[in-house]
Scaffold this motif. Structure first.
Motif, PDB file in Angstrom:
ATOM      1  N   TYR A 148       0.807  -1.224   0.000  1.00 49.85           N
ATOM      2  CA  TYR A 148       0.000   0.000   0.000  1.00 49.85           C
ATOM      3  C   TYR A 148       0.839   1.271   0.000  1.00 49.85           C
ATOM      4  O   TYR A 148       0.473   2.274   0.605  1.00 49.85           O
ATOM      5  CB  TYR A 148      -1.002  -0.021   1.155  1.00 49.85           C
ATOM      6  CG  TYR A 148      -2.115  -1.019   0.901  1.00 49.85           C
ATOM      7  CD1 TYR A 148      -3.257  -0.650   0.206  1.00 49.85           C
ATOM      8  CD2 TYR A 148      -1.990  -2.338   1.332  1.00 49.85           C
ATOM      9  CE1 TYR A 148      -4.259  -1.577  -0.057  1.00 49.85           C
ATOM     10  CE2 TYR A 148      -2.990  -3.272   1.062  1.00 49.85           C
ATOM     11  CZ  TYR A 148      -4.121  -2.879   0.367  1.00 49.85           C
ATOM     12  OH  TYR A 148      -5.089  -3.801   0.087  1.00 49.85           O
ATOM     13  N   THR A 149       1.964   1.223  -0.693  1.00 52.19           N
ATOM     14  CA  THR A 149       2.841   2.376  -0.842  1.00 52.19           C
ATOM     15  C   THR A 149       2.857   2.799  -2.303  1.00 52.19           C
ATOM     16  O   THR A 149       2.917   1.954  -3.200  1.00 52.19           O
ATOM     17  CB  THR A 149       4.264   2.030  -0.379  1.00 52.19           C
ATOM     18  OG1 THR A 149       4.224   1.668   1.007  1.00 52.19           O
ATOM     19  CG2 THR A 149       5.209   3.211  -0.562  1.00 52.19           C
ATOM     20  N   ILE A 150       2.804   4.100  -2.557  1.00 47.00           N
ATOM     21  CA  ILE A 150       2.879   4.649  -3.914  1.00 47.00           C
ATOM     22  C   ILE A 150       4.302   5.122  -4.146  1.00 47.00           C
ATOM     23  O   ILE A 150       4.849   5.901  -3.352  1.00 47.00           O
ATOM     24  CB  ILE A 150       1.887   5.815  -4.089  1.00 47.00           C
ATOM     25  CG1 ILE A 150       0.455   5.337  -3.818  1.00 47.00           C
ATOM     26  CG2 ILE A 150       2.006   6.414  -5.489  1.00 47.00           C
ATOM     27  CD1 ILE A 150      -0.568   6.459  -3.782  1.00 47.00           C
ATOM     28  N   VAL A 151       4.912   4.653  -5.236  1.00 43.92           N
ATOM     29  CA  VAL A 151       6.280   5.056  -5.572  1.00 43.92           C
ATOM     30  C   VAL A 151       6.298   5.740  -6.933  1.00 43.92           C
ATOM     31  O   VAL A 151       5.465   5.474  -7.793  1.00 43.92           O
ATOM     32  CB  VAL A 151       7.259   3.867  -5.553  1.00 43.92           C
ATOM     33  CG1 VAL A 151       7.346   3.254  -4.165  1.00 43.92           C
ATOM     34  CG2 VAL A 151       6.882   2.812  -6.581  1.00 43.92           C
ATOM     35  N   ALA A 152       7.281   6.625  -7.121  1.00 45.78           N
ATOM     36  CA  ALA A 152       7.417   7.359  -8.379  1.00 45.78           C
ATOM     37  C   ALA A 152       8.876   7.707  -8.586  1.00 45.78           C
ATOM     38  O   ALA A 152       9.655   7.755  -7.642  1.00 45.78           O
ATOM     39  CB  ALA A 152       6.566   8.626  -8.353  1.00 45.78           C
ATOM     40  N   GLY A 153       9.243   7.955  -9.847  1.00 46.22           N
ATOM     41  CA  GLY A 153      10.579   8.450 -10.158  1.00 46.22           C
ATOM     42  C   GLY A 153      11.510   7.395 -10.693  1.00 46.22           C
ATOM     43  O   GLY A 153      11.177   6.227 -10.835  1.00 46.22           O
ATOM     44  N   THR A 154      12.746   7.851 -10.994  1.00 45.08           N
ATOM     45  CA  THR A 154      13.792   6.994 -11.536  1.00 45.08           C
ATOM     46  C   THR A 154      15.090   7.267 -10.788  1.00 45.08           C
ATOM     47  O   THR A 154      15.664   8.331 -10.983  1.00 45.08           O
ATOM     48  CB  THR A 154      14.003   7.278 -13.038  1.00 45.08           C
ATOM     49  OG1 THR A 154      12.754   7.134 -13.708  1.00 45.08           O
ATOM     50  CG2 THR A 154      15.003   6.313 -13.638  1.00 45.08           C
TER      51      THR A 154
END
Length: 205
Positions: A148-154
């Protein structure tokens, strides 16, 4: 008549499927490539997904042009080109490097239940997405993602929680993704209308 079926996956045209298994109500989008992977019930991928060496839970939402378990090349040898392991494509008297392919297939990406992988995202080999995790479009996930964690990016980094920890834990304990098809239908209006917390209050115990 619904096109999705409990008996067989709905596989759109121009897909390449190799050594893979599919649960009930699975859909594979046009032009997708799926190799050496498992799809749990109700999971789907949209157009031109590329999935290899992956174990995908139930109700996974995999958007177009995403890649899971991207295959790798050897980096500790003098060359990293195909000729090292696809040697039979170049010489009649050379075999493929079976050990290399066995190692590649052993590096399983694990995708949890009720996950969402955005368009163009990549999940590297041996990464685990916890239940309920969300990957933003275009992200490159190189490390495990908590439930239930939202991740984004590189490379991808935590952005925020999809649900508070106590709600996430209760949802995983409820495990609605294991409910029979008929029970899901009976609760459909509550899935649509209730918050996660209200849903839990109604269906726990």
């Amino acid at each position: 008549m619904a096109r999705l079926s409990a008996e067989k996956p709905f596989i759109h045209p121009e897909c390449e499927i190799t050594d893979s298994t599919f649960g009930a109500f699975v859909e594979i989008g046009k032009g997708s490539r799926v190799a050496h992977s498992e799809f749990g019930d109700y999971s789907y991928c949209d157009r031109y997904a590329d999935i290899a060496n992956a174990k995908i839970g139930k109700f996974a939402n995999i958007a177009a042009f995403s890649r899971i378990g991207a295959t790798d090349h050897p980096l500790d040898t003098a060359a990293c080109h195909h000729f090292l392991y696809r040697s039979d494509d170049y010489w009649d008297d050379a075999d493929r490097d079976a050990k290399f392919f066995a190692h590649r297939r052993s590096r399983i990406a694990h995708i949890g239940h009720d996950t969402w992988i955005g368009a163009g995202a990549q999940i590297k080999p041996e990464v685990t997405l916890g239940d309920g995790a969300v990957v933003a479009s275009g992200a490159v996930v190189t490390k495990d993602v908590d439930p239930y964690t939202i991740v984004a990016g590189t490379p991808a980094k935590p952005l925020r929680l999809r649900q508070p920890l106590n709600i996430a834990e209760r949802l995983m304990a409820l495990a609605w993704w294991d409910w029979p098809h008929e029970a899901l239908r009976a609760a459909l209006e509550d899935f649509r209308a209730l918050s996660a917390e209200a849903f839990l209050e109604k269906y726990e115990g």
